[in-house]
Design an enzyme around this catalytic site. Sequence first.
Site, PDB file in Angstrom:
ATOM      1  N   GLY A   1       0.791  -1.229   0.000  1.00  0.00           N
ATOM      2  CA  GLY A   1       0.000   0.000   0.000  1.00  0.00           C
ATOM      3  C   GLY A   1       0.820   1.273   0.000  1.00  0.00           C
ATOM      4  O   GLY A   1       1.208   1.758   1.069  1.00  0.00           O
TER       5      GLY A   1
ATOM      6  N   THR B   1       0.316   3.891  -3.011  1.00  0.00           N
ATOM      7  CA  THR B   1      -0.364   4.938  -3.788  1.00  0.00           C
ATOM      8  C   THR B   1      -1.561   5.526  -3.023  1.00  0.00           C
ATOM      9  O   THR B   1      -2.306   4.799  -2.352  1.00  0.00           O
ATOM     10  CB  THR B   1      -0.848   4.356  -5.134  1.00  0.00           C
ATOM     11  OG1 THR B   1       0.271   3.739  -5.773  1.00  0.00           O
ATOM     12  CG2 THR B   1      -1.408   5.440  -6.025  1.00  0.00           C
TER      13      THR B   1
ATOM     14  N   THR C   1       2.818   8.989  -8.399  1.00  0.00           N
ATOM     15  CA  THR C   1       4.190   9.128  -8.838  1.00  0.00           C
ATOM     16  C   THR C   1       5.078   9.774  -7.773  1.00  0.00           C
ATOM     17  O   THR C   1       6.228   9.394  -7.602  1.00  0.00           O
ATOM     18  CB  THR C   1       4.177   9.977 -10.127  1.00  0.00           C
ATOM     19  OG1 THR C   1       3.433   9.244 -11.102  1.00  0.00           O
ATOM     20  CG2 THR C   1       5.538  10.249 -10.647  1.00  0.00           C
TER      21      THR C   1
ATOM     22  N   GLU D   1      10.070  -4.905  -7.458  1.00  0.00           N
ATOM     23  CA  GLU D   1       8.774  -4.789  -8.142  1.00  0.00           C
ATOM     24  C   GLU D   1       8.987  -4.394  -9.607  1.00  0.00           C
ATOM     25  O   GLU D   1       8.389  -4.967 -10.519  1.00  0.00           O
ATOM     26  CB  GLU D   1       7.916  -3.737  -7.432  1.00  0.00           C
ATOM     27  CG  GLU D   1       6.510  -3.599  -8.015  1.00  0.00           C
ATOM     28  CD  GLU D   1       5.719  -2.476  -7.349  1.00  0.00           C
ATOM     29  OE1 GLU D   1       6.314  -1.429  -7.018  1.00  0.00           O
ATOM     30  OE2 GLU D   1       4.505  -2.631  -7.183  1.00  0.00           O
TER      31      GLU D   1
HETATM   32  C1  LIG Z   1      -4.258  -1.899 -11.990  1.00  0.00           C
HETATM   33  C2  LIG Z   1      -3.371  -1.133 -11.071  1.00  0.00           C
HETATM   34  C3  LIG Z   1      -2.826  -1.786  -9.973  1.00  0.00           C
HETATM   35  C4  LIG Z   1      -2.038  -1.074  -9.058  1.00  0.00           C
HETATM   36  N1  LIG Z   1      -1.596  -1.716  -7.921  1.00  0.00           N
HETATM   37  C5  LIG Z   1      -1.001  -0.976  -6.948  1.00  0.00           C
HETATM   38  C6  LIG Z   1      -0.675  -1.579  -5.681  1.00  0.00           C
HETATM   39  O1  LIG Z   1      -0.902  -2.778  -5.458  1.00  0.00           O
HETATM   40  N2  LIG Z   1      -0.123  -0.782  -4.719  1.00  0.00           N
HETATM   41  C7  LIG Z   1       0.125   0.545  -4.921  1.00  0.00           C
HETATM   42  O2  LIG Z   1       0.634   1.203  -4.012  1.00  0.00           O
HETATM   43  N3  LIG Z   1      -0.162   1.138  -6.120  1.00  0.00           N
HETATM   44  C8  LIG Z   1      -0.717   0.419  -7.124  1.00  0.00           C
HETATM   45  N4  LIG Z   1      -1.023   1.008  -8.333  1.00  0.00           N
HETATM   46  C9  LIG Z   1      -0.753   2.439  -8.519  1.00  0.00           C
HETATM   47  C10 LIG Z   1       0.346   2.736  -9.523  1.00  0.00           C
HETATM   48  O3  LIG Z   1       1.589   2.425  -8.955  1.00  0.00           O
HETATM   49  C11 LIG Z   1       0.212   4.228  -9.923  1.00  0.00           C
HETATM   50  O4  LIG Z   1      -0.974   4.336 -10.697  1.00  0.00           O
HETATM   51  C12 LIG Z   1       1.415   4.711 -10.679  1.00  0.00           C
HETATM   52  O5  LIG Z   1       2.517   4.799  -9.824  1.00  0.00           O
HETATM   53  C13 LIG Z   1       1.154   6.113 -11.285  1.00  0.00           C
HETATM   54  O6  LIG Z   1       0.690   7.002 -10.302  1.00  0.00           O
HETATM   55  P1  LIG Z   1      -0.641   7.850 -10.543  1.00  0.00           P
HETATM   56  O7  LIG Z   1      -1.686   6.945 -11.110  1.00  0.00           O
HETATM   57  O8  LIG Z   1      -0.997   8.587  -9.301  1.00  0.00           O
HETATM   58  O9  LIG Z   1      -0.257   8.885 -11.670  1.00  0.00           O
HETATM   59  P2  LIG Z   1       0.101  10.435 -11.464  1.00  0.00           P
HETATM   60  O10 LIG Z   1       1.173  10.579 -10.458  1.00  0.00           O
HETATM   61  O11 LIG Z   1      -1.174  11.176 -11.249  1.00  0.00           O
HETATM   62  O12 LIG Z   1       0.671  10.789 -12.909  1.00  0.00           O
HETATM   63  C14 LIG Z   1      -0.207  10.870 -14.047  1.00  0.00           C
HETATM   64  C15 LIG Z   1       0.642  10.904 -15.323  1.00  0.00           C
HETATM   65  O13 LIG Z   1       1.486  12.067 -15.308  1.00  0.00           O
HETATM   66  C16 LIG Z   1       2.832  11.686 -15.532  1.00  0.00           C
HETATM   67  N5  LIG Z   1       3.716  12.577 -14.762  1.00  0.00           N
HETATM   68  C17 LIG Z   1       3.564  12.995 -13.481  1.00  0.00           C
HETATM   69  N6  LIG Z   1       4.620  13.773 -13.121  1.00  0.00           N
HETATM   70  C18 LIG Z   1       5.462  13.824 -14.181  1.00  0.00           C
HETATM   71  C19 LIG Z   1       6.721  14.455 -14.432  1.00  0.00           C
HETATM   72  N7  LIG Z   1       7.344  15.186 -13.522  1.00  0.00           N
HETATM   73  N8  LIG Z   1       7.284  14.266 -15.651  1.00  0.00           N
HETATM   74  C20 LIG Z   1       6.676  13.531 -16.609  1.00  0.00           C
HETATM   75  N9  LIG Z   1       5.483  12.935 -16.430  1.00  0.00           N
HETATM   76  C21 LIG Z   1       4.884  13.059 -15.233  1.00  0.00           C
HETATM   77  C22 LIG Z   1       2.934  10.241 -15.033  1.00  0.00           C
HETATM   78  O14 LIG Z   1       4.008   9.567 -15.665  1.00  0.00           O
HETATM   79  C23 LIG Z   1       1.582   9.682 -15.449  1.00  0.00           C
HETATM   80  O15 LIG Z   1       1.630   9.263 -16.787  1.00  0.00           O
HETATM   81  C24 LIG Z   1      -1.768   0.306  -9.283  1.00  0.00           C
HETATM   82  C25 LIG Z   1      -2.283   0.942 -10.422  1.00  0.00           C
HETATM   83  C26 LIG Z   1      -3.085   0.248 -11.298  1.00  0.00           C
HETATM   84  C27 LIG Z   1      -3.670   0.983 -12.488  1.00  0.00           C
END
Ligand SMILES: Cc1cc2nc3c(=O)[nH]c(=O)nc-3n(C[C@H](O)[C@H](O)[C@H](O)COP(=O)(O)OP(=O)(O)OC[C@H]3O[C@@H](n4cnc5c(N)ncnc54)[C@H](O)[C@@H]3O)c2cc1C
Length: 387
Positions: A125, A127, A133, A245
């Site tokens: 856990g 996110t 990100t 991971e």
């Molecule tokens: C099916 C699924 C399973 C998952 N399982 C887990 C889990 O078990 N545990 C867990 O903790 N998380 C989990 N996640 C979360 C996953 O790790 C995050 O979705 C991922 O790290 C991206 O974060 P975010 O969705 O908040 O995107 P955001 O941080 O909101 O970013 C959105 C977009 O903007 C881009 N971006 C942001 N900042 C920059 C920058 N400075 N430069 C360039 N581009 C940028 C990102 O690359 C991305 O494309 C899961 C996600 C999914 C979809």
Amino acid sequence: MDFTEDDDLRHIRRAVADLAGRFDRDYWARHDRDHVFPWHFYRAFADAGWIGICVPEEYGGGGLGVTAAGVMLETLAASDGAMNACTPLHLSVFGMNVVAKHGSEELRRRTLRRVATGDLHACFGVTEPDAGTDTSRISTRAVRDGDVYVVTGRKIWISKAGESEVIVLAVRTAPRDDEAPMRGISILLVEMDSPGISVEPIPKMGRNAVASYEVTLDDVRVPVSALVGVEHEGFRVLLDGLNPERILLAHEALGIGRASVAAAVRYAGERRVFDRPIGQNQAIAFPLAEANARLDAAELVCRKAAWLYDGGQPCAREANTAKFLAADAGFFAADRAMQTFGGMGYAEEYGISRYFREARLMQIAPVSQELALAYLAQNVLGLPKSY
Ligand SMILES: Cc1cc2nc3c(=O)[nH]c(=O)nc-3n(C[C@H](O)[C@H](O)[C@H](O)COP(=O)(O)OP(=O)(O)OC[C@H]3O[C@@H](n4cnc5c(N)ncnc54)[C@H](O)[C@@H]3O)c2cc1C
């Protein structure tokens, strides 16, 4: 590519492929369509000892490293199960790696044997709604009250949270400091049946046999003994989850890519249009050859990253490169497979649309392609930090 594998790894590949072969495309299509966790599959792999592949031998596990787990997951991803087969296992592998590496002796004794038998399910856990990100922005709080932490906050996308007994939880034990943004994060191993925890599945595009959940923590009381590693220094602990991971998910992207190419090559040889197999057309054959070449190249970096991690050497460059290259190669292969199948690629029948949806996820999670590149630009090329 055999030269990257010794007999032990070849044995893992064969044994995993044999066991995975008992769960056919219909099994996975049904579980994916009905959003049902694949318990029979999970139990079969637990009974055969695969869940505990990385648990130290003294706790009843296989005592193997990320290289072996990578080959196991790549093979599973290349089976009909694809990511639906990998996720139930990989969370126990890299999630609990954090506990194996940094947990107290008491915590290890309490959990690792049950991980190895498959009786203790773990989720990971990190996110949150306002911190994906940028992990430094997590706001789930753990406030010390005597010998417990009181934890409040919200996590999203936590895969398998509804099926897990424990969560490896990233929390803030001290406020964010701009000078040292990662300091003040701590890792707790929290029992999922603790009062104050609720979970809600998030409807999503694919890998639907394994749900990902929103997890709400409302004044959850967690014993201080559940702290993994040193208080406030949890980000260092987390790295023993995050790098494995990335490496393991890269192997899974490879596996899906291999399965996609294999299915497309078979179809390209059988499907006749204009009185000849479609694979005779360079427009079909070359993209498949290119997909194969990209997978071969990505595979080498995946193996190197795993080898470095297992040898206790720095591997962030290779882990991010492997994740970036394998995610792209896997999705390219799935996309080209869909084109090869034409309309039947878009149907559910051949499983290509499932590969396509699952391979796409690898470009977003566990770390996005952009952030893998941001790491390389800054830490390998020495360019200014871009975030
Ligand atoms: C099916 C699924 C399973 C998952 N399982 C887990 C889990 O078990 N545990 C867990 O903790 N998380 C989990 N996640 C979360 C996953 O790790 C995050 O979705 C991922 O790290 C991206 O974060 P975010 O969705 O908040 O995107 P955001 O941080 O909101 O970013 C959105 C977009 O903007 C881009 N971006 C942001 N900042 C920059 C920058 N400075 N430069 C360039 N581009 C940028 C990102 O690359 C991305 O494309 C899961 C996600 C999914 C979809």
